[in-house]
Write an enzyme that holds these catalytic residues in place. Structure first.
Site, PDB file in Angstrom:
ATOM      1  CG  ASN A 461      -1.683   1.338   1.328  1.00 10.94           C
ATOM      2  OD1 ASN A 461      -2.669   1.535   0.629  1.00 10.94           O
ATOM      3  ND2 ASN A 461      -1.228   2.265   2.175  1.00 10.94           N
ATOM      4  CD  GLU A 462      -1.576   5.508   0.219  1.00 11.46           C
ATOM      5  OE1 GLU A 462      -0.999   5.981   1.215  1.00 11.46           O
ATOM      6  OE2 GLU A 462      -2.733   5.818  -0.095  1.00 11.46           O
ATOM      7  CB  VAL A 463       5.742   1.149  -0.812  1.00 10.52           C
ATOM      8  CG1 VAL A 463       7.268   1.287  -0.851  1.00 10.52           C
ATOM      9  CG2 VAL A 463       5.311   0.513   0.496  1.00 10.52           C
TER      10      VAL A 463
END
Length: 849
Positions: A461-463
């Site tokens: 998620n959103e790295v």
């Protein structure tokens, strides 16, 4: 759920003991009888065990969040005593700890077994030679942050984030809140533990510690089945014939045989004999007229019974595994969008394109081991009843318990599965961490690959987007690259081979251009609520306008995997968890339960939509109304764009604690207004209004069934007082998996008018359109006539009633509908279970307590 016939003995009678780090002596604690031990909940954790024993107050209640911080500073010892299991000579006995959270050392009968520090994969030890008639197992959990340095990757990330976001978060407290939220978490990026453990913008800083999944003894007298994979790999277009892979993996390389039997719900039996060499064997079954698994909106969820016997060369049965499998073909279509721009990002189920109406799933509690199978089943049932067909298991939480995935299989809800990485750089060049992540990925992929509900493996998620936001690129480097582009896709390919893998969420190709773009892949649309977080796009009259849900109309993403608006829980939920004396909007305790920042962010949106509330009841009413309007507006917009947009997953479905957040179900499972608004707009067949480019009102029909839909639609334009009403009936027609414009009319003139679309025969939910913000609408006088009846409430409106809602004073109440509008003279029946209908209060917007 998979079961095996080799003997399995659960260990559950544990006690816990806490002491200063480094002071516990395993030799002394193995026989300690001081009485300072507390019964432990296993599965569970230290805090929920102490809570059950009455030794701490509930950390969720009032301002108690930090009252048990001392728990984080101690080492915790788990102890149990058990008899040696019966076993044949030479049988292997393994201690299997399915979930240790997180830094653990184990001793059995005074002998050190080993060290483990991964919440997401089991710790397994051969213990046959250590067993006596009576055995004592000790597990020590060390504070996860004790002597843990910040990895270099995280240090770089923190410095870059502070610089990149300083100009984008000018509100007082924003950077401080971000710093508090992120200061502990990046130190733990070298530790495989749930990222949300140290707090997030929806939850508290209450890191779990303890045995969060079962502990068992596995007695194995001979070779055992180490894994199996049963999946549909090919399906004819007419669904008349399928090919099904049956693969068996064993714990030994010697020659063996397996016999697999698949029994359909109808009773039809299919069998196959499989030769096994070097620990694996497989075959393909041809099945005529397969009984296919569908999402709940398209069909049934038949599950085949799978029975696999493992046979020695002489025919002796050495192990058996049973399972329940849904047969379906699920692919991810990323072909060019032939009528639009970019590429599709749409799931195809049994050759039927889907529009994924869904939400993001968070752990059902901060206490990750404490959720019961009944709670999982109830929450997934609420998703199904709310017309949602996909839940995304978010990468900052946990790989869920088997009961969650079983409920999704049984109830026809797909799962987008993130790997557990979120929102920061990870030291992926570390060989030891690479090995840990590889073990975790192998375990989780093999555990979940048989699930009919499993639609996608996503790397994180959103790295990537957070890494890009700091001014860096996505080239190979020590920021997570080795995980998301090497280790995880390799594990999915080797151990699954059928479920698609996606490098992260959001993500798009070519990267980095489309990682946060609208032409490829999935996107997180946070301009609504957070505003222009990636830089100003234009001048806005107010912050509320910058964060307004009307901005969803500008989003042309291919798949929207996060978007949301805050709302308060039901008033009764707030009263259960916040003392009455502290229960006021923006009181210190109230704001403690709101982890987003600044605390008045929602007020700015309310100011331009409903107006600012003056009481707590109005705050609940107004925030829920704006969330409901916003989520319905967004989903209707995205559905009208299908197939160019092929999914909308609301952030978030549920809550980890009783807070003010983006959830549509509060922590107690009580639906907010948005749940019911989404239920209507997510119906398989739905209508919605939109403002056309030429200034006219448009009415659209969205069809997510397998058949052409042709339905009569009653369209009415009128005034709230009922003095003007003009109506017509038109026929709406839409192809499967498509939306179609079915009517146009003049734009509504003023704050006294509405447009309304309904089905004369109940084939789809009604929809309406108003000409102004809620606070500006002149509804006029109205009242409700409420009549309790057997099984529900009959509600009749005198005047135009906006936001009719039935109060839910306690958890466990199920309503067929809620938070809806009624025109003058309209009547609705709301079925009620879990409460006496006569005891429930019915109000409308503007009449809150």
């Amino acid at each position: 759920m998979t079961t095996s016939t080799h003997a399995t003995h659960p260990l559950a009678d544990f006690d816990i003991y806490g002491c200063a780090p480094g002071t516990g002596d395993p030799a002394a604690l193995a026989t300690d009888t001081t009485g300072e031990w507390t019964p432990a909940l296993v599965p569970g954790g230290v805090r929920d065990s102490l809570l059950a024993a009455g030794k701490i107050d509930h950390p969720f209640y009032g301002a108690n969040e930090h009252a048990s911080d001392w728990v984080n500073e101690q080492e915790w010892w788990y102890r149990t005593t058990f008899p040696a299991p019966e076993r044949a000579d030479g049988a292997r006995v393994r201690l299997v700890c399915l979930g240790l959270d997180t830094i653990a050392d184990l001793w059995l009968n005074g002998q050190a077994l080993g060290h483990h520090e991964n919440q997401f994969c089991p710790a397994v030890f051969d213990i046959a030679d250590l067993l006596t008639d009576s055995n004592t197992l000790l597990v020590r959990f060390t504070p996860p942050m004790l002597n843990r340095d910040m990895p270099a990757a995280a240090l770089r990330m923190m410095a870059a984030m502070a610089q990149a976001f300083a100009a984008l978060m000018p509100e007082p407290g924003s950077l401080e809140e971000m710093g508090g939220h992120m200061s502990l978490f990046p130190r733990a990026t070298s530790l495989r533990k749930a990222a949300f453990s140290w707090g997030w913008d929806f939850g508290p800083n209450l890191p779990n510690i303890g045995i969060w999944r079962p502990v068992e003894l596995s007695v194995e007298p001979g070779p055992v089945i180490a894994g199996h994979h049963v999946a549909l790999t090919a399906l004819t277009n007419d669904h008349g014939r399928a090919e099904v892979l049956v693969k068996v993996e064993t714990d030994t390389t010697g020659p063996l045989k397996a016999r697999a039997t698949l029994t359909a719900p109808s009773g039809r039996i299919h069998t196959a004999d499989i030769d096994i060499a070097d620990g694996t064997g497989q075959t393909t079954l041809a099945i005529d007229e397969p009984e296919l698994w569908w999402t709940h909106d398209l069909g049934g969820q038949p599950l085949y019974d799978v029975h696999i016997d493992l046979l020695a060369p002489d025919g002796t049965k050495t192990d058996t595994v049973t399972d329940r499998i849904g047969l379906r073909l699920l692919t991810l279509d990323r072909s060019p969008d032939i009528d639009g721009e970019g590429n599709y990002f749409r799931f195809i189920l049994n050759h039927v394109p889907l529009f994924c109406r869904g939400a993001n799933w968070l752990p059902a509690s901060v206490f990750t081991g404490a959720t019961s199978p009944e709670t999982y089943a109830a929450r997934v049932r609420q998703a199904r009843d709310g017309n949602l067909i996909m839940l995304r298991v978010w990468g900052g939480g946990v790989y869920e318990q088997d009961a969650f995935y079983g409920a999704c299989d049984e109830q026809g809800v797909l799962v987008w599965q993130d790997f557990m990485f979120a929102c920061t750089d990870y030291p992926s060049a570390d060989p030891a961490l690479q090995n840990e992540v590889a073990r975790e990925a192998e375990y989780q992929v093999r555990r979940l690959r048989n699930r009919a509900c499993l639609a996608l493996w996503s790397g994180n998620n959103e790295v990537q987007v957070m890494h890009l936001a700091t001014g860096q690129g996505l080239e190979e480097g020590d920021w997570g690259w080795h995980f998301f582009y090497q280790i995880l896709p390799a594990a999915v390919e080797r151990w699954d081979g059928l479920t698609p893998f996606w490098p992260g969420s959001p993500y798009g190709e070519p990267a980095p251009q489309e990682v946060f773009g609208m032409l490829d892949g999935d996107r997180h649309t946070w301009e609504v609520w957070h505003g222009d977080i990636l830089g100003p796009t234009r001048e806005w009259p107010t912050k509320g306008d910058e964060r307004h849900y009307r901005r969803y109309a500008e989003d042309t993403s291919k798949f929207v995997s996060e978007f949301g608006i805050h709302a308060s829980p039901e008033l009764a939920t707030l009263r259960r968890w916040i003392p009455e004396a502290e229960l006021a909007v923006h009181s210190p305790t109230f704001d403690l339960h709101n982890k987003d920042n600044p605390k008045n962010k929602g007020d700015e949106l309310l100011a331009v939509t409903t107006g600012l509330p003056t009481t707590l009841g109005e705050y609940v009413d107004y925030t829920q109304a704006v969330q409901a309007e916003g989520m319905a507006f967004a989903i209707a917009h995205y559905r009208r764009r299908q197939p160019h947009t092929a999914g909308a997953l609301v952030w978030q479905f549920n809550d980890v604690w009783p807070g003010i957040s983006w959830s549509i179900l509060d922590y107690d499972g009580v639906p907010k207004a948005a749940y019911y608004a989404m239920k209507r707009v997510c119906a398989p067949v739905a209508v919605s209004f939109a403002a056309g480019a030429d200034g006219r009102v448009e009415l659209w029909l969205s069809n997510n069934t397998t058949q052409v839909v042709e339905v009569p639609v009653q369209v009415e334009v009128g005034t709230f007082g009922g003095t003007e009403r003009a109506s017509l009936c038109t026929i709406g027609r839409a192809e499967p998996s498509q939306s179609a414009l079915i009517w146009q009319g003049p734009m509504l003139q003023d704050v006294h008018h509405y447009a309304w679309a309904s089905s004369p025969n109940g084939q789809f939910p009604s929809a309406r359109l108003y000409a102004a913000e809620i606070a500006q609408l002149q509804f006029g006088p109205s009242s409700l006539e409420v009549t309790p009846e057997a099984g529900g409430l009959r509600i009749r409106s005198h005047g135009h009633s906006y936001g009719v809602r039935v109060a839910q004073p306690h958890p466990g109440i199920t309503l067929s509908d809620n938070w809806f509008d009624l025109r003058d003279g309209d009547e609705a029946f709301v079925s009620v279970s879990g409460a006496d209908p006569a005891t429930l209060r019915v109000t409308m917007h503007g009449s809150a307590e």
